[in-house]
Every structure is written in structure tokens, then in C-alpha cells.
Design a protein around this motif. Structure first.
Motif, PDB file in Angstrom:
ATOM      1  N   TYR A  62       4.741   0.973 -11.062  1.00  0.00           N
ATOM      2  CA  TYR A  62       4.699   2.442 -11.032  1.00  0.00           C
ATOM      3  C   TYR A  62       5.946   3.046 -11.666  1.00  0.00           C
ATOM      4  N   GLN A  71      -3.606   1.507 -13.270  1.00  0.00           N
ATOM      5  CA  GLN A  71      -5.056   1.611 -13.094  1.00  0.00           C
ATOM      6  C   GLN A  71      -5.626   0.338 -12.468  1.00  0.00           C
ATOM      7  N   GLU A  74      -4.764   0.240  -8.824  1.00  0.00           N
ATOM      8  CA  GLU A  74      -5.574   1.177  -8.040  1.00  0.00           C
ATOM      9  C   GLU A  74      -7.036   0.742  -7.947  1.00  0.00           C
ATOM     10  N   ARG A  75      -7.480  -0.006  -8.958  1.00  0.00           N
ATOM     11  CA  ARG A  75      -8.835  -0.520  -8.887  1.00  0.00           C
ATOM     12  C   ARG A  75      -8.931  -1.648  -7.857  1.00  0.00           C
ATOM     13  N   PRO A  78      -7.818   0.472  -3.874  1.00  0.00           N
ATOM     14  CA  PRO A  78      -7.958   1.935  -3.944  1.00  0.00           C
ATOM     15  C   PRO A  78      -7.261   2.661  -2.784  1.00  0.00           C
ATOM     16  N   ARG A  79      -7.100   1.981  -1.655  1.00  0.00           N
ATOM     17  CA  ARG A  79      -6.450   2.597  -0.485  1.00  0.00           C
ATOM     18  C   ARG A  79      -5.036   2.055  -0.282  1.00  0.00           C
ATOM     19  N   GLY A  80      -4.479   1.425  -1.327  1.00  0.00           N
ATOM     20  CA  GLY A  80      -3.130   0.879  -1.206  1.00  0.00           C
ATOM     21  C   GLY A  80      -3.154  -0.589  -0.815  1.00  0.00           C
ATOM     22  N   HIS A  93      -2.557   7.210   3.848  1.00  0.00           N
ATOM     23  CA  HIS A  93      -2.550   6.897   2.421  1.00  0.00           C
ATOM     24  C   HIS A  93      -1.513   7.706   1.624  1.00  0.00           C
ATOM     25  N   GLN A  97       1.491   6.249  -0.838  1.00  0.00           N
ATOM     26  CA  GLN A  97       1.712   6.684  -2.224  1.00  0.00           C
ATOM     27  C   GLN A  97       3.163   7.111  -2.477  1.00  0.00           C
TER      28      GLN A  97
END
Ligand code: UYC
Length: 232
Positions: A62, A71, A74-75, A78-80, A93, A97
Motif C-alpha cells: 500500500y 487490487q 483486495e481481491r 476483501p474484508r482485510g 473494517h 484500512q
């Protein structure tokens, strides 16, 4: 990956936590190939419980603002990377982030807000905690918060770290304050400007608990059954 990176890659896969973290910092500044190696390592470990190395690798991707790898991360999660169970249906969440982005000041403020949510609407209104409310906090939520802070801080931050230091200080508050840099030479560290909002902070520095209304709330937090219970 290029042959020159093989020693670092091996250190990342097989070394001690300290060696892994060292390899991550070297790969972080080694351009595209370095980042790809970090991503491969994350992917290989995706079935295992996340470690501080996983947390740091995600932060590095990041921080490099590498859109394709962000990406992918995150794929994959998706919820960390860390599952965040809550007995109260609270959504952690946004906190994950902030921690991934190393936005520690925002993460700290959100942590207080989430603790107030956990305590109920009157605590949300007042924006600070009664120690009686803290005593009733569900173990699950405190463990989630603690694991989030640890995962994204090289294992430095979180309530359980603060508890360990406090116990090591013979439960002496003033010794704790000095060790976690909430006091320096007997003087309170001023909020927010004098606190250290990055990973150079001493162990236990974050998250903050305001001491304006006394130590009872943090005493309840550090004495909570969450830290001695053998579940979840
Ligand atoms: N502040 O000094 N703090 C605030 C800390 C104290 C004070 C917030 C931590 C000492 C006032 C956070 C320390 C003190 C406000 C923290 C610290 C004091 C405030 C924002 C070292 C004066 C304005 C969230 C222990 C001598 C708000 C919140 C108000 C805010 C954290 C003053 C996170 C760890 C004893 C006047 N301080 N705080 O709680 O409520 O408001 O008036 O601890």
C-alpha cells in the motif's frame, strides 16, 4: 524472480520473524521485483493465520501505491487479511484500512470511537469510557482490536503489549507511562502533537487512552479477562 533476490526470498520464507521483517524492508525498496516477491509470499501464506510479517508486507504494498498488487490483495481479502469477529456486530473494517495505510492517528481515534460503540449509545455521546463499561466488554471484540493493532505494527502496539509492560513495571502507572512515552521526565506527553504516529514509536505507545479522568478505565482494560482467557 531474479537470482539476485533469492537469498532475500529465502530469508522471507524461512527466517525468524526478525529476519523476515528485515527482508521485507529490503524488498520494499527493491522496486517492482521486490514487491512481486512480497506478494507471492503473502499468497503462499494465505491459508495460515496472519503474522506480523503478513501485516508488514501488506503495508509495504500500500505504501508503494502499487495499484495492481493492491487490487490483488483486495481481491484475495476483501474484508482485510485479519478476520474481525465482533460479539456486537461492530464493523472494524475501517480500522483495518487505517492500519494498513499506517494512518495511526486516525486509527487511534477510531479505536476510541469503536470502544464507545461497544459500550453503547450513552458512551458514544460522551466519547469516553466508564471503567464499568470496560469491564463488560466482550472478549471477542477486545481480541479483534488487539490483533489488528499488533498485526500492523510489527507486534509493537495493542492493549496486550501495554498490559505486558504494565505487569513488568509491577503495575506502577508512572513507570508504564514513561516506558510507553506517555510521559517524559515526569511531564505528560501532549495530545496529539507530541505522540509518535508511526512505527518508530516505542512498544506499547498506541492505542492511546486519555488519562484526564483517571486510570480506572485503562486499569479495567488491562485487567480484562480477554488477556488471560484461552479461547478464540
Ligand atoms: N493525553 O496526556 N487530553 C486526549 C492522552 C491526560 C487532555 C485525547 C494520553 C493528561 C485534554 C486522547 C496522554 C492531561 C484533552 C488523549 C495525554 C490530559 C485531551 C482525545 C498521556 C492533562 C481534550 C480523545 C497519558 C495533564 C479533550 C479524548 C477533553 C484529549 C490521550 C488532557 C486520545 C495517552 C492527564 C484536556 N488525550 N490528558 O479522550 O476531554 O478526548 O477535554 O492524560
Amino acid at each position: 524472480a531474479a537470482a539476485e533476490f533469492q537469498p532475500l526470498q529465502e530469508q522471507l520464507q524461512g527466517g525468524s520473524t526478525k529476519q523476515q521483517l528485515q527482508a521485507i524492508e529490503e524488498l520494499a525498496v527493491a522496486g517492482e521485483t521486490g514487491l512481486q516477491i512480497l506478494w507471492e509470499c503473502l499468497l503462499e501464506r494465505r491459508q495460515a493465520a496472519p503474522t506480523v510479517s503478513d501485516g508488514r508486507m501488506i503495508q509495504v504494498i500500500y505504501a508503494a501505491d502499487h495499484k495492481p498488487l493492491i487490487q490483488e490483495v483486495e481481491r484475495c481479502w476483501p474484508r482485510g487479511r485479519l478476520p474481525m469477529p465482533s460479539a456486537q456486530g461492530i464493523d472494524y473494517h475501517p480500522l483495518q484500512q487505517y492500519l494498513v495505510a499506517q494512518a495511526f492517528e486516525e486509527a487511534d481515534r477510531l479505536t476510541l470511537k469503536k470502544l464507545c460503540e461497544l459500550a453503547g449509545p450513552t458512551a458514544v455521546q460522551r466519547n469516553w469510557l466508564y471503567f464499568t463499561e470496560v469491564e463488560g466488554f466482550p472478549v471477542e471484540d477486545l481480541l479483534t482490536l488487539d490483533r489488528l493493532w499488533q498485526l500492523y505494527s510489527l507486534g509493537k502496539f495493542g492493549f496486550s503489549q501495554q498490559r505486558q509492560i504494565w505487569l513488568g513495571a509491577g503495575r506502577n502507572w508512572d513507570v508504564l507511562w514513561e516506558r510507553i512515552a506517555w510521559k517524559r521526565e515526569g511531564r505528560w506527553t501532549r495530545y496529539p502533537g507530541e505522540f509518535i504516529w508511526d512505527l518508530t514509536a516505542p512498544r506499547g505507545h498506541l492505542p492511546l487512552s486519555n488519562q484526564l479522568r483517571g486510570v480506572r478505565a485503562i486499569a479495567s482494560l488491562l485487567n480484562h479477562p480477554a488477556w488471560t482467557q484461552e479461547t478464540t
